[in-house]
Structure formats: C-alpha cells, structure tokens
Write a protein that holds these residues in place. Structure first.
Motif, mmCIF file in Angstrom:
data_model
loop_
_atom_site.group_PDB
_atom_site.id
_atom_site.type_symbol
_atom_site.label_atom_id
_atom_site.label_comp_id
_atom_site.label_asym_id
_atom_site.label_seq_id
_atom_site.Cartn_x
_atom_site.Cartn_y
_atom_site.Cartn_z
ATOM 1 N N ALA A 87 4.984 -12.454 -20.162
ATOM 2 C CA ALA A 87 5.413 -12.796 -21.506
ATOM 3 C C ALA A 87 5.326 -14.374 -21.774
ATOM 4 N N CYS A 88 5.356 -15.212 -20.967
ATOM 5 C CA CYS A 88 5.089 -16.543 -20.903
ATOM 6 C C CYS A 88 3.974 -16.902 -21.703
ATOM 7 N N ASP A 89 4.006 -18.050 -22.027
ATOM 8 C CA ASP A 89 2.683 -18.714 -22.771
ATOM 9 C C ASP A 89 1.647 -19.302 -22.043
ATOM 10 N N GLN A 90 1.914 -19.810 -20.794
ATOM 11 C CA GLN A 90 0.941 -20.543 -19.960
ATOM 12 C C GLN A 90 1.545 -20.291 -18.669
ATOM 13 N N MET A 91 0.286 -20.220 -17.784
ATOM 14 C CA MET A 91 0.793 -20.225 -16.341
ATOM 15 C C MET A 91 -0.132 -20.962 -15.585
ATOM 16 N N ILE A 92 0.358 -21.951 -14.609
ATOM 17 C CA ILE A 92 -0.695 -22.814 -13.942
ATOM 18 C C ILE A 92 -0.176 -22.520 -12.404
ATOM 19 N N ALA A 93 -1.278 -22.119 -11.399
ATOM 20 C CA ALA A 93 -0.698 -22.091 -10.006
ATOM 21 C C ALA A 93 -1.701 -23.022 -9.198
ATOM 22 N N SER A 94 -0.984 -23.968 -8.472
ATOM 23 C CA SER A 94 -1.496 -25.071 -7.858
ATOM 24 C C SER A 94 -1.072 -25.191 -6.245
ATOM 25 N N ASP A 95 -1.782 -25.906 -5.610
ATOM 26 C CA ASP A 95 -1.500 -26.113 -4.185
ATOM 27 C C ASP A 95 -0.359 -27.046 -3.995
ATOM 28 N N VAL A 96 0.376 -27.160 -3.121
ATOM 29 C CA VAL A 96 1.496 -28.051 -2.997
ATOM 30 C C VAL A 96 0.989 -29.467 -2.977
ATOM 31 N N GLY A 97 1.448 -30.246 -3.712
ATOM 32 C CA GLY A 97 1.066 -31.693 -3.926
ATOM 33 C C GLY A 97 0.014 -31.688 -4.898
ATOM 34 N N GLU A 98 -0.482 -30.770 -5.600
ATOM 35 C CA GLU A 98 -1.608 -30.917 -6.785
ATOM 36 C C GLU A 98 -0.963 -30.436 -7.853
ATOM 37 N N GLU A 99 0.062 -29.977 -8.053
ATOM 38 C CA GLU A 99 0.676 -29.412 -9.193
ATOM 39 C C GLU A 99 0.853 -30.672 -10.261
ATOM 40 N N PRO A 100 0.785 -30.135 -11.676
ATOM 41 C CA PRO A 100 0.560 -31.055 -12.842
ATOM 42 C C PRO A 100 1.991 -31.491 -13.016
ATOM 43 N N ASP A 101 2.018 -32.938 -13.653
ATOM 44 C CA ASP A 101 3.246 -33.201 -14.108
ATOM 45 C C ASP A 101 3.680 -32.870 -15.395
ATOM 46 N N ILE A 102 5.001 -32.327 -15.493
ATOM 47 C CA ILE A 102 5.375 -31.345 -16.539
ATOM 48 C C ILE A 102 5.749 -32.404 -17.715
ATOM 49 N N THR A 103 5.701 -33.681 -17.359
ATOM 50 C CA THR A 103 6.043 -34.360 -18.620
ATOM 51 C C THR A 103 4.661 -35.140 -19.273
ATOM 52 N N TYR A 104 3.624 -34.538 -18.777
ATOM 53 C CA TYR A 104 2.340 -34.991 -19.393
ATOM 54 C C TYR A 104 1.757 -33.522 -20.124
ATOM 55 N N SER A 105 0.580 -33.804 -20.836
ATOM 56 C CA SER A 105 -0.108 -32.910 -21.586
ATOM 57 C C SER A 105 -0.489 -31.927 -20.543
ATOM 58 N N LEU A 106 -0.655 -30.516 -20.696
ATOM 59 C CA LEU A 106 -0.986 -29.366 -20.088
ATOM 60 C C LEU A 106 -1.981 -28.602 -20.490
ATOM 61 N N TYR A 152 10.778 -39.379 -32.016
ATOM 62 C CA TYR A 152 11.503 -38.708 -30.925
ATOM 63 C C TYR A 152 10.679 -38.508 -29.596
ATOM 64 N N PRO A 153 11.316 -38.367 -28.545
ATOM 65 C CA PRO A 153 10.476 -38.290 -27.271
ATOM 66 C C PRO A 153 9.619 -37.108 -27.569
ATOM 67 N N SER A 154 8.440 -37.035 -26.915
ATOM 68 C CA SER A 154 7.533 -35.868 -26.861
ATOM 69 C C SER A 154 7.027 -35.525 -28.323
ATOM 70 N N SER A 155 7.002 -36.524 -29.279
ATOM 71 C CA SER A 155 6.747 -36.045 -30.606
ATOM 72 C C SER A 155 4.903 -35.747 -30.550
ATOM 73 N N TRP A 156 4.401 -36.568 -29.711
ATOM 74 C CA TRP A 156 2.886 -36.699 -29.410
ATOM 75 C C TRP A 156 2.653 -35.030 -29.333
ATOM 76 N N HIS A 157 3.415 -34.262 -28.332
ATOM 77 C CA HIS A 157 3.112 -32.913 -28.048
ATOM 78 C C HIS A 157 3.484 -31.813 -29.441
ATOM 79 N N PHE A 158 4.331 -32.230 -30.419
ATOM 80 C CA PHE A 158 4.691 -31.166 -31.175
ATOM 81 C C PHE A 158 3.911 -31.445 -32.571
#
Length: 444
Positions: A269-288, A179-185
C-alpha cells in the motif's frame, strides 16, 4: 418554519464563526472583531432556538453540542495561534540529524543537477522554520522534528527515516515556500511524506504490514464510529485492504491478551518502493523521482512488483519505501482527519491518546494458518522492523503517556502548564461529554 429557521441560522452562524477563526493566525484586531460578532449572533440564535423548543431534549443536546464546538474552536484559535501551549514537549533538543549537513547549512545543487534539489536553503526563514510535529524512533534516543533524517540499528533492521511536511497549519508559510523541502511539495497535493529506508538483519518470514498503533483504549461515540467507517472505506479504495480494530476493552478481557486500537495495510500500500544494492541506495533527502516503482503507475502491477521483491528479500539489499497518499486523509500538522474536500475532525476523536506509533511488522504465524487461528494483530504476535511514534505539540499527550511510549530517558523537562491549558482541558471535557450523550439521540 418557526422551528427550522432558528436552527438553520444557528448552524450557519456557527459554521461561519469556525471558518473565520481559521484566519486568526494574522492576529489582527479586525479579525477578532468579525469573529466576535459572529459568535454573538450565533449565541442569539442559540437562545432563540432554546426559547422556541424548550422541552425538546434532542434540541437541547444539539445546543450544548454546537455551543461546545464553537467554544472549543474559539479557545483553540486564541490559545494555539500563539506559540503552542505544549512547548514543554518541544524544548528537548532533538538527536543529531544524520544527513542534513550534520547541523550545518548545505549548499543546494543547481537546477541542472541530476540528483534533484536538496532539503536546504540559505534563506534565514527556512532555517528558523518550526512546526508542531514531533516524532521519535523506538526505542527512543531523542525527540526529532520534521525535515530531519535519523537512523537506528535494531536486532531486525538498520533503519533511516525522514518525515517531510508542508506547513498546512500556516497558509502564508506554505504559499511563500519558506520552509524546508518546499521544492518537493510545490505543485503537489500531498501534505506530508514519510521516507523509510532499511536493510534487513533478519529476513521476514511472513507478509509485512505497515500501520498505526494507538495507546490505551476508549469507547468511540457513535458519530465518530460512523466517520471512522467512512475513512476506512476511503482508505480501502486508496490503499487496498485495510485492517481496522478499535481494540479490546481491558475491563472485559479478564486475563487474556488485549489488542490495542490499530489500523494497518499490507506493505504494497506504500506509494513508492526502491530496491538497491548496499552502497548504491538513494539519498532520501533528495528527489526520488524516476527511481524504483510507483503505485500510481498501476496498483495491480505495483502490488505484484512489491510482493515479488519481498519474496526474494535479502540482507544485501537496501529497501526504500515512501508513503504520501494517506496524507490526503490525515493532516499531521493540523492534527486533523477527514475526507478530501469534506469536513475535518480533530484527530483526538479517533485515538485514545494523542500519540500514535507507526510500525512495519510481520505477524508470527504460518502463512497456511486456517481461518480458525488468531486473526487479531496482537502485540505478542508482531515482530517489528520499524517503529516510531509521532505527536503534535498543539494537542500534546500527557507527560506520563509520552514517557510510557518513548521511555523516561527521553522525557521532556517538567514545566508548569502554559496559560490556557486548563481552559482547553475543560473544553475537551465538555466536547467528550456532549459526544457520549448526543450520539444515542442522533441514532434514533
């Protein structure tokens, strides 16, 4: 002993029947024979118990409750183990995904890539993967599926969302990793993860909340209320302070605004937070992994970090929030709610309608408001930054309810109900009838 032995046999056999039904996905004749044998024995135990205590109203109600539970489990295993009854809600083509190769297979990076693994696979089983979870951004532009990324611009924020989930409804698929994203789970206990990335267009003026909103109102039986209280207590230990409201009864509100059933927590209460400059935000389909701050690193430190970041919030920053801890309590694919290693209950027992809206919002009131001010989370007080609804095709909402939530422009094609749908509705009616009359007896 004469009174208790039949009861123990009845409960044990019924429980065994339900456990065996969990394996009916294999559709083997042997499993059907074993389950049928359990049900026959359980029925005999019910009859024996009824003959022993024919005048006990409490025991008779107990018999009805157990019979309805076993019947419902049997119906679900026979009907929903095949393609979902509610395929009418899943045949609408989803809106085009934003990142995942724009509908094309994207080569996965090598294991040495610093960006991690991509949500993709050349395996045909992965590309043909299908699960019963559906969701839609609000205002809706289409019905989406898991492992897709979709974005939307509103007056308050530009939002991008990806919902990943492991196939808890299909043990074989989960074990094989097809299944998709099995690498993540793999190697993780989480059942799903929601990633929300947004750039504010209007800055929030008050503390932000993230929570669930339910459609409609219904009186919850006593046993369900007790289970709900246990879940809220567990969530409080896991996430921090939890605001829970069962909603206001519209029939008793006169002309006043009513609060819908809801549950919410502060954004920290969220589990992870990332603050980035515009254009440098992470791709949320990759590992964070290794990015931003994690709540697992220390709740007090994480809360201070989130509050400090939001106190200096900017429209020139992109904020990424990940949520997965609550997946140990809420199983979206099996549509169940329960404590880890504890009994799991149908989510429909906790919600008036089987469609739930996830929202990130602020309450439009001054931070210095005194205790006498409005404490409820009324819709008129909310300013939304993120909104999306989700439901499960194995236990779908009524078409008119779905149209009301996501809009008629995105309504699924009207089709005749699939075979077995009427039986399931009747079983649900029996379950609700038993709950309302059994709960007062159990409280005495």
């Amino acid at each position: 002993s004469i009174h208790l032995c039949p009861a123990f046999r009845c409960v044990a056999l019924c429980s065994s029947s339900v456990q065996v039904m969990c394996y009916l996905q294999q559709h083997t004749t042997k499993m059907y024979i074993v389950t049928s044998s359990y049900l026959v024995l359980a029925t005999l135990a019910l009859v024996e118990l009824a003959l022993v205590v024919p005048k006990s109203l409490h025991f008779l109600l107990f018999l009805v409750a157990v019979s309805g539970h076993v019947f419902r489990a049997a119906v679900n295993s026979r009907v929903f183990s095949s393609p979902p009854v509610a395929q009418r809600l899943g045949k609408v083509e989803p809106s085009a995904p934003v990142i995942l190769g724009h509908g094309k297979a994207t080569p996965c990076p090598s294991s040495s890539s610093s960006q991690g693994a991509k949500v993709c696979s050349a395996d045909s089983k992965v590309h043909s993967y299908e699960d019963p979870l559906r969701w839609s951004l609000l205002p809706s532009k289409g019905i989406n599926r898991t492992h897709e990324v979709h974005m939307q611009d509103t007056d308050t924020a530009a939002v991008k969302i990806c919902i990943m989930a492991r196939p808890t409804h299909d043990t074989d698929c989960d074990t094989s990793g097809a299944y998709p994203s099995s690498w993540h789970f793999q190697g993780r206990s989480r059942k799903w993860e929601a990633r929300i990335q947004l750039r504010f267009k209007q800055l929030p003026k008050n503390p932000l909340f993230v929570g669930l909103e339910m459609e409609g109102y219904k009186r919850m039986p006593l046993l369900v209320r007790r289970a709900d209280s246990a879940l809220v207590a567990a969530a409080t230990k896991l996430l921090g302070p939890v605001y829970r409201s069962h909603g206001d009864d519209p029939s008793k509100a006169d002309a006043a605004e009513v609060e819908p059933p809801c549950v919410s927590v502060p954004l920290y209460a969220c589990d992870q937070m990332i603050a980035s400059d515009v254009g440098e935000e992470p791709d949320i389909t990759y590992s964070l992994q290794g990015l931003g701050a994690l709540r697992a690193g220390g709740f007090a430190t994480f809360r201070e970090h989130v509050n400090a970041t939001l106190d200096d919030v900017s429209t020139d920053k992109v904020y990424t929030f990940c949520i997965w801890s609550v997946s140990n309590l809420i199983d979206l694919l099996r549509w169940e709610i329960g404590l880890p290693l504890g009994p799991q209950m149908d989510s429909n027992r906790f919600v008036p309608e089987p469609v739930v809206t996830v929202a990130m919002y602020e309450l439009a009131k001054d931070k210095t408001a005194d205790a006498s001010s409005e404490a409820r989370h009324l819709l008129s007080l909310k300013r939304y930054f993120v909104q999306f609804s989700y439901w499960n095709t194995s236990s779908p909402p009524a078409l008119k309810i779905l149209q009301k939530v996501i809009g008629r422009s995105c309504q699924p094609a009207l089709e005749e109900p699939a075979a077995g749908a009427e039986v399931v509705r009747q079983a649900t009616f029996v379950k609700q009838f038993v709950e309302y009359y059994l709960s007062p007896c159990m409280s005495r």
